[in-house]
Each structure stands twice: as C-alpha cells, then as structure tokens.
Scaffold this motif. Structure first.
Motif, PDB file in Angstrom:
ATOM      1  N   ASP A 304     -71.771 -76.805  75.751  1.00  0.00           N
ATOM      2  CA  ASP A 304     -71.975 -76.045  76.992  1.00  0.00           C
ATOM      3  C   ASP A 304     -72.620 -76.985  78.011  1.00  0.00           C
ATOM      4  OD1 ASP A 304     -72.348 -74.149  78.960  1.00  0.00           O
ATOM      5  OD2 ASP A 304     -74.103 -73.236  77.997  1.00  0.00           O
ATOM      6  N   ASN A 312     -66.617 -72.692  78.078  1.00  0.00           N
ATOM      7  CA  ASN A 312     -65.465 -72.114  78.769  1.00  0.00           C
ATOM      8  C   ASN A 312     -64.676 -73.197  79.512  1.00  0.00           C
ATOM      9  OD1 ASN A 312     -67.136 -72.684  80.893  1.00  0.00           O
ATOM     10  ND2 ASN A 312     -67.723 -70.563  81.261  1.00  0.00           N
ATOM     11  N   ASP A 315     -66.386 -76.328  80.940  1.00  0.00           N
ATOM     12  CA  ASP A 315     -66.788 -77.351  79.973  1.00  0.00           C
ATOM     13  C   ASP A 315     -65.583 -78.174  79.528  1.00  0.00           C
ATOM     14  OD1 ASP A 315     -69.559 -76.385  79.910  1.00  0.00           O
ATOM     15  OD2 ASP A 315     -68.644 -74.613  79.012  1.00  0.00           O
TER      16      ASP A 315
END
Ligand code: CA
Ligand code: CA
Ligand code: CA
Length: 329
Positions: A304, A312, A315
């Motif tokens: 992260d 998500n 990243d």
C-alpha cells in the motif's frame, strides 16, 4: 409507509450520500514539500549517503507514489534565516518537476526550523482557504532548530522536557500548537480542524538523526555557517539528543501523519526506499507487480505505497510507473 414514500426517502438519502461523497471526491490534497538544506544535512547517514541524500531519496519516493486523491504541490527549501519557495501552488508543478528540483538541492547554513514549519502551516491554510481541502506538510529534516528569528510567531527556547510535556513558550510548544490549532500560542486538541474552516492538516516527518548519548551529541552537532555561536549555545542548552525524535514523532502522530526516524543503523531499503519496491530488494520489477496483484483489495503488506489503507489501482500504477528503478540492467 407507502411504497412511493419509501422510494422518495431512499432516493433522497441516496442523493444526500452522493452529494456528500461528491464533495469529498472534489476535495484535493494540498501538499507542501519541505526540505531541510541546512549545513548539518551534510552529516553522514546510512553507508554512502549523507542525511541530505537520504532526505532526497525519501521525498523522491513520496513523489513517485501515485496518490489516491488529486493533489497539488509546492516545494520549499530552508536554510540560513528563512525558507525559499522553489515552487508555489500557483506554479502548478508536477510531482516530476519537484523531484528534479529536489535532486539539485545543495546544503547551506543554519536552521530556522520552527519558523519554516509555522510559515508552512500559514501557506497551506491561506491557499484556497474557503474550499474544503486536506493539507499536508511533507517534511524531511534532521531537526536541530537553531535559527528562528526572535520576532517569529514560533520563536522560543528549546523545551527543557521532551514531548509530550513541552515547556509553555518553547518553540516545540508553539510549533505543535500552530499545527494543531492554527495559532502558535493557543494550545488545543489536535485533529479538531485548523481554523478558519476546520481544515485537516497532516504533518509527515522523515527525521534523520544519530542514536548517541547526550554528551556525545554535543560534540557531533555540525557547525552551520553564519551562526556558529548560537549553534554551540543551542547544543549545550538543548535537552538530550533524541528530544527531537520524541517531538517529531509526537507531532506526526497527533496530526495523523507519518513519522520515520532514520539513523546510520537503519537498513538502507527502509531508510531510502524506492516507490513500488514492495519486497524491499532495491529493484522494482515483476515480483513487486505480482505482490501487488496478490494483495489487491487487502490492506497489504508493503504494497500500500500511498498509505490509503488498501492495495488498489494506484499502487499498481506506482509499480508500473517506477518499473526498472534500482534494478541492475
Ligand atoms: Ca541543521
Ligand atoms: Ca522489488
Ligand atoms: Ca493504496
């Protein structure tokens, strides 16, 4: 309740929720990157790198990470008697522009640290003050305040006791108040929002220092050009060396920011990370991409990169945009 009424209320609620989230989504983050380029930043840090080298690497990693919200940037260097705006928000510079400017930074003189942080709060608060945006100070420094002008809002002696028990009127007390309440002499709960609009102001600190006992610390303070006498006075009068670490970690925690303390003993991959290097092997490659995909949708473990709480697309983009960095061809 009649079906039509239920539908109306449901739609109204959905509208209210959509309205709220639309407002949140439109709130950008205003990021003021602040780099300490004072003389003491020439001190060696991890093997082969000075404190300034590590600070540059950390800010570069921050600026090479894809944020989850639209962000606007400005950049200050500080040394001598004040800070120098390299880019203001009005310049509308990109993360890449800032990275280039940071790579060219050179060290100079003394350390007006309290003056700079408090001016940074004002800069952020005064930029688009009537709009609801998050404000972030991204600071890389080795602490060692010694040259805030006596007329400054955050001028004061060094606190005789370490954070969180700060002497009233000390520079640390004033900086903490400024970041939490917007006023250097007004104590108050942090996180309640900085006036006038109840802004969220976050302070992230990358702090370069040495783990040394207080007596040794006096000898390791690097004289900075111009104000040697005051440097020496500050070194002797200052509380033990790591009061800065206690203060900056406390300030970051109170403002919901991130504190990273780096000493010469910190493993290089942690001290000077590369954005997108999920497994911290010094190279961004297909293994890092695989880790991000494995942990997609989870809180992540080293993946992260933008610290928004979930692994998500941002990243994944961070890996792709930094692909090949640090790798031996
Ligand atoms: Ca310094
Ligand atoms: Ca890697
Ligand atoms: Ca993320």
């Amino acid at each position: 309740m009649k079906p039509l009424q239920t539908l109306f209320i449901t739609l109204a609620t959905a509208g209210a929720v959509l309205g709220a989230s639309a407002r949140l989504a439109s709130a950008n983050e205003h990021v003021l990157v602040v780099l300490d380029v004072t003389g003491s930043m020439d001190t060696p840090s991890i093997p082969g790198m000075t404190r300034l080298d590590v600070a540059k690497a950390r800010l570069t990693a921050f600026l090479s990470t894809v944020p989850s919200v639209t962000s606007e940037y400005s950049l200050w260097f500080f040394e001598g008697s004040t800070y120098t705006p390299i880019y203001t928000f009005a310049d509308h510079r990109t993360r890449a522009d800032l990275t280039t400017a940071i790579s060219g930074a050179r060290t100079g003189g003394a350390t007006p640290l309290a003056h700079t942080i408090c001016a940074a709060v004002d800069e952020l608060v005064n930029y688009l003050p009537s709009e609801l945006h998050t404000k972030r100070i991204e600071l890389a420094t080795d602490g060692e305040e010694n040259n805030t002008p006596a007329i400054d809002q955050c001028f004061g002696p060094s606190s005789s006791t370490a954070y969180p028990t700060l002497d009233v009127g000390s520079w640390q007390w004033k900086v903490r108040n400024k970041a939490c309440t917007g006023n250097a002499t007004t104590p108050g709960v942090c996180g309640g929002g900085v006036p006038p609009g109840g802004l969220t102001l976050i302070v992230d600190v990358a702090h370069l220092f040495d783990f040394v006992p207080p007596f040794a610390a006096r000898a390791t303070v690097t004289p900075e050009t111009g104000r040697h006498t005051r440097d020496a006075f500050t070194a002797i009068a200052a509380p033990p060396a790591n009061a800065d670490a206690a203060f900056f970690s406390g300030l970051a925690q109170e403002t919901h920011g991130r504190y990273t303390g780096i000493t010469p003993a910190t493993p290089p991959a942690l001290a000077a990370p590369i954005a997108g290097d999920a497994n911290a092997d010094g190279c961004v490659n297909i293994q890092d991409r695989a880790l991000v995909l494995q942990q997609y949708g989870t809180p992540g473990n080293g993946t992260d990169f933008n610290h928004d709480g979930i692994v998500n697309t941002f990243d994944l983009q961070t890996v792709l945009q930094n692909f090949g960095r640090g790798c031996i061809p």
